[in-house]
Scaffold this active site. Structure first.
Site, PDB file in Angstrom:
ATOM      1  CB  SER A 144      35.634  37.590 -68.908  1.00  0.00           C
ATOM      2  OG  SER A 144      36.602  37.578 -70.061  1.00  0.00           O
ATOM      3  CG  ASP A 145      32.201  42.119 -72.642  1.00  0.00           C
ATOM      4  OD1 ASP A 145      32.687  41.943 -73.768  1.00  0.00           O
ATOM      5  OD2 ASP A 145      31.403  42.913 -72.603  1.00  0.00           O
ATOM      6  CD1 TRP A 146      37.489  40.184 -77.156  1.00  0.00           C
ATOM      7  CD2 TRP A 146      35.890  39.074 -76.029  1.00  0.00           C
ATOM      8  NE1 TRP A 146      37.146  38.942 -77.751  1.00  0.00           N
ATOM      9  CE2 TRP A 146      36.295  38.269 -77.147  1.00  0.00           C
ATOM     10  CE3 TRP A 146      34.924  38.583 -75.180  1.00  0.00           C
ATOM     11  CZ2 TRP A 146      35.791  36.970 -77.450  1.00  0.00           C
ATOM     12  CZ3 TRP A 146      34.635  37.428 -75.498  1.00  0.00           C
ATOM     13  CH2 TRP A 146      34.721  36.592 -76.531  1.00  0.00           C
TER      14      TRP A 146
END
Length: 834
Positions: A227-229
């Site tokens: 995932s993106d952060w």
């Protein structure tokens, strides 16, 4: 640590306990994954990113090599040099102890306002995919894992975590998925990062239709998806949907209590969990090949002469010469030259947000130009163009060092007895404390920093100080309160949209007098605008300082300098304050009084070369009056030197625009539908992005896609096209008919004679390109092999497949999308779906 040869993924998977499996599918902190020492599974290190390797810290990060921004890299149109750029990033990864690079960024510029537009490559899917593939291949050639991002349709910052991208299946496949497909097929990246947004109602990080059906099954890619952060939104759905790693840690959705309970109650199938773990273990096996130890030391050992030389060549190849009337350029070093403008003495070397780096060093246009001359050129700032005041850290002294003395305490300045826990001397002015750790910090991460330094003005006058914070801060000059960002705070866009506006205050200072500057900062828990659920960690502070100027008078001064010099170099543009992650631009104009400055200087001296730096297009209302115009993007460490090299002819400009430069914002395809509205953003331009829109609408632009001039001249001749059922062969001769060595980009577009009878189609689409370097008088033959189905197909929504229609097609060859000089036809004998 065992070698990758001894690491059998299936054997290791069978030995993992349920707790260990769950631990592996989420990060443990901002940059690292979990280790399982008993099975020789190391902790892996991730790091931003798209134009250089930050390492593991935002605060006090180890300096790094900064490459040009993504749009600049794509402007090289050079697959070989982009491969080398990837190799450099991999070398940097070794020096930072990094196993996985979070990049390249490869979203599509639907319009010019996207906050991270500068990070990505292009408005065109083919160019974006090819540029990304080249960089990925360079990174992976040295064993480092690459992570193309942000998959998919993450093309704006406004409400990005909740924004629902409403897009047709055709546009999704032809425009937004296509660059990722090219990158996956040709580059073979090890990882992929999902976007924050939803696509047609489902967050991408849990969309099995996109992650499993499209990427893994249809494309046949079998890497690790993260995932993106903070871009994970569910537990079960994300695991079933194909998301392998939730980042960062500690986990919000993948703890043993929740996931373990789902497995035991068969709410979540063990095979879905095993699939996620298996992909993580494959990543571990890949990382083991590098020999990079877990939690390794970070260094600057790659800060070498060879690195600088490559970065200088790379940056100069990104520069695009847009106007050169009457061969104004290159300049002669014997001429009397003035340097003017707000970007002249500032290193606008990168954009903001995740792409921002603490560079090994930076170069400014003024300093680089001055080194070319036997005299120091006349200078005027002309006007200011900053959103935040220039950094104070670079202007103050702490003993013999540049910067502030920073002391970290557990108690506020009002306490008589304070516990000192840390001390630094740093010249940086912006401190993002998201990853500041100290064993003595309390659980709420409440701490205080006192900044102290001395400022000695070079001129008498009024000076402005500024503070932007996540937390609270006050600034004192000789114990007088000048800036108060504590008593009353106003929300702004600083620090990834979490911080305040920049509060400012002014004070009269005398030339040559030494003034003590003190800032008292309280960390995030003191923040009066603290929002429940926000990720503030240690907070952040930015300290700014600038002399107050009368901009109208400064423009008059610039005009007088322009009149008294043979030539003028006028440096304008944007910087990382305006183009940054977490917010979008509100307009396409140059900031402040820059347009007025340009207009007045051009009137005073037509022999003015304008150098614009921005990652995405800006408006040029004075374009007709300008005789010389260079677009220089954000050039990384060597950006200033690259500009000077091109201006004086030490480098022949060979960059081509990776984006169309429209005349004004109202002309753009996304003018009516760029922002998120009530939770959704409508991709109303459909497949007509960039030049495809401007050509279809017959709309004039300032500069077309693929455009760029040179100091020499080229002729492209003898187009030959042959085709089979599956392959298209394109051959042309390119000759340098000018007086200096240079490079040309042969651009191949495809159009069709079927018209818009069945589906509406672009006038033409880029489907091939090649850059060729030629000495004066040299000639070469360029041969390109293209797959027919990739070159002529459109996505048929009714059939839910790609469609190739029988008929006549045209191969169009030129040096920009708007300058096609050669045309040949070929036929597709039968229609088919695939």
């Amino acid at each position: 640590m065992t070698s990758s040869k001894d690491f059998d993924v299936e054997s290791v998977l069978s030995q993992l306990t349920l707790d260990e499996k769950i631990s592996l599918i989420a990060g443990i902190d901002f940059w690292h994954t979990a280790a399982v020492p008993r099975l020789d599974i190391p902790s892996l290190r991730f790091s931003d990113g798209p134009n250089g390797l930050r390492g593991t810290r935002f605060f006090n990060s180890v300096p790094a090599a900064c490459l040009p921004c993504g749009t600049g890299l794509a402007a090289t149109w050079d697959k070989d040099i982009l491969y080398q750029a990837g190799e450099l990033m991999a070398t940097e990864a070794y020096s930072k102890g990094v196993h996985v690079i979070l990049g390249p960024t490869m979203n599509i510029q639907r319009g010019p306002l996207g906050g991270r537009g500068f990070e990505s490559f292009s408005e065109d899917s083919y160019l974006a995919g090819k540029a990304a593939a080249s960089i990925i291949k360079g990174i992976e050639s040295k064993g480092i894992a690459s992570t193309p991002k942000h998959f998919v349709c993450n093309d704006l910052e406004h409400e990005r975590e909740s924004s629902n991208t409403v897009v047709t299946p055709r546009a999704l496949n032809e425009i937004y998925l296509e660059p990722f497909r090219i990158a996956m097929e040709e580059g073979k990246p090890t990882c992929l990062m999902t976007a924050y947004n939803k696509v047609n109602g489902v967050h991408v990080s849990q969309d099995g239709t996109l992650l499993n059906d499209k990427v893994r099954d249809e494309w046949g890619w079998n890497g690790c998806i993260m995932s993106d952060w903070y871009g994970t939104y569910t537990s079960k759905e994300a695991i079933e949907g194909g998301l392998d790693i939730e980042m960062p840690g500690p986990t919000a959705f993948r703890n043993y209590r929740e996931i373990g309970h789902m497995i035991r109650t068969r709410e979540l199938h063990i095979n879905d969990l095993n699939d996620r773990v298996r992909n993580v273990l494959n990543l571990v096996k890949h990382a083991k090949k590098t020999g990079i130890p877990e939690n390794g030391e970070e260094s600057t050992k790659n800060n070498t002469k060879e690195t600088s030389e490559f970065l200088r060549k790379l940056a100069s190849d990104t520069v695009v010469l847009l106007k050169n009337k009457n061969e104004l350029l290159p300049l002669k070093k014997s001429e009397k030259i003035a340097v003017i403008g707000p970007n002249a003495k500032v290193a606008s070397y990168c954009g903001g947000g995740s792409a921002a780096l603490n560079a090994y060093y930076t170069t400014t246009p003024f300093d680089s130009i001055s080194k070319k001359l036997d005299y120091r050129p006349d200078y005027s700032v002309g006007c200011y163009s900053h959103k935040y005041l220039p950094g104070a850290g670079e202007q103050v002294k702490n003993g013999d060092s540049t910067g502030f003395d920073m002391k970290f305490y557990l108690e506020p300045p009002t306490e008589s007895k304070r516990t000192l826990i840390d001390q630094y001397s740093i010249s940086l002015s912006s401190h993002h404390l998201v990853d500041y750790y100290n064993d003595k910090l309390p659980k709420d991460r409440l701490f205080y920093i006192d900044f102290e330094a001395y400022f000695t003005p070079e001129e008498s006058g009024e000076y402005e100080f500024g503070l932007a914070v996540v937390g609270t801060a006050q600034l004192f000059v000789n114990d007088k309160l000048v800036v108060d960002n504590k008593s009353k705070q106003t929300k702004g866009t600083s620090f990834f949209n979490c911080g305040t506006i920049e509060e400012r205050g002014t004070i009269d200072l005398k030339q040559g007098k030494k003034y003590k500057v003190r800032v008292e900062f309280g960390s995030a828990p003191t923040y009066t605008l603290y929002e429940k659920g926000g990720e503030y960690f240690g907070g952040g502070i930015r300290i700014g300082l600038a002399k107050v100027i009368n901009e109208e008078e400064e423009i008059k001064k610039s005009v007088e300098l322009a009149k008294s010099n043979d030539k003028v170099i006028l440096c304008i543009g944007l910087n990382g304050d305006f183009e940054s992650e977490s917010f979008d631009r509100s307009h396409m104009k140059l900031e402040g009084l820059q347009d007025k400055l340009v207009e007045e200087v051009l009137k005073a001296n037509p022999n003015t070369i304008i150098v614009n730096q921005s990652g995405t297009p800006v408006e040029f209302p004075w374009l007709n009056e300008a005789n010389g115009l260079i677009h220089a993007w954000y050039g990384g460490n060597e950006g200033g030197n690259a500009i000077a090299d091109v201006i004086f002819g030490d480098a022949n400009p060979n960059g081509k625009l990776s984006l169309t430069f429209p005349k004004k914002l109202q002309d753009t395809p996304t003018y009516l539908n760029f922002r998120t509205e009530k939770g959704r953003v409508l991709y109303g331009e459909d497949i007509f992005v960039g030049y495809k829109y401007y050509e279809k609408m017959e709309r004039d632009v300032a500069f077309p896609f693929g455009f760029g001039l040179s100091y020499t001249k080229f002729e492209i001749k003898n187009l030959k096209v042959t085709s089979s059922e599956s392959e298209l062969s394109v051959s042309v001769n390119v000759e340098n008919v000018g007086k200096v060595d240079g490079a040309e980009v042969v651009q191949v577009y495809i159009s069709n004679d079927n018209g818009d009878e069945n589906v509406i189609r672009p006038i033409k689409e880029l489907k091939g390109f090649e850059k060729v370097y030629l000495k004066s008088g040299e000639k070469k033959t360029i041969d390109l092999k293209l797959r027919v189905k990739d070159s002529v197909a459109f996505f048929d929504e009714y059939e839910n497949k790609w469609s190739v229609e029988a008929g006549e097609y045209h191969v169009l060859v030129g040096d920009s999308s708007d300058n096609i000089t050669l045309k040949e036809s070929f036929n597709v004998e039968k229609s088919y779906l695939w």
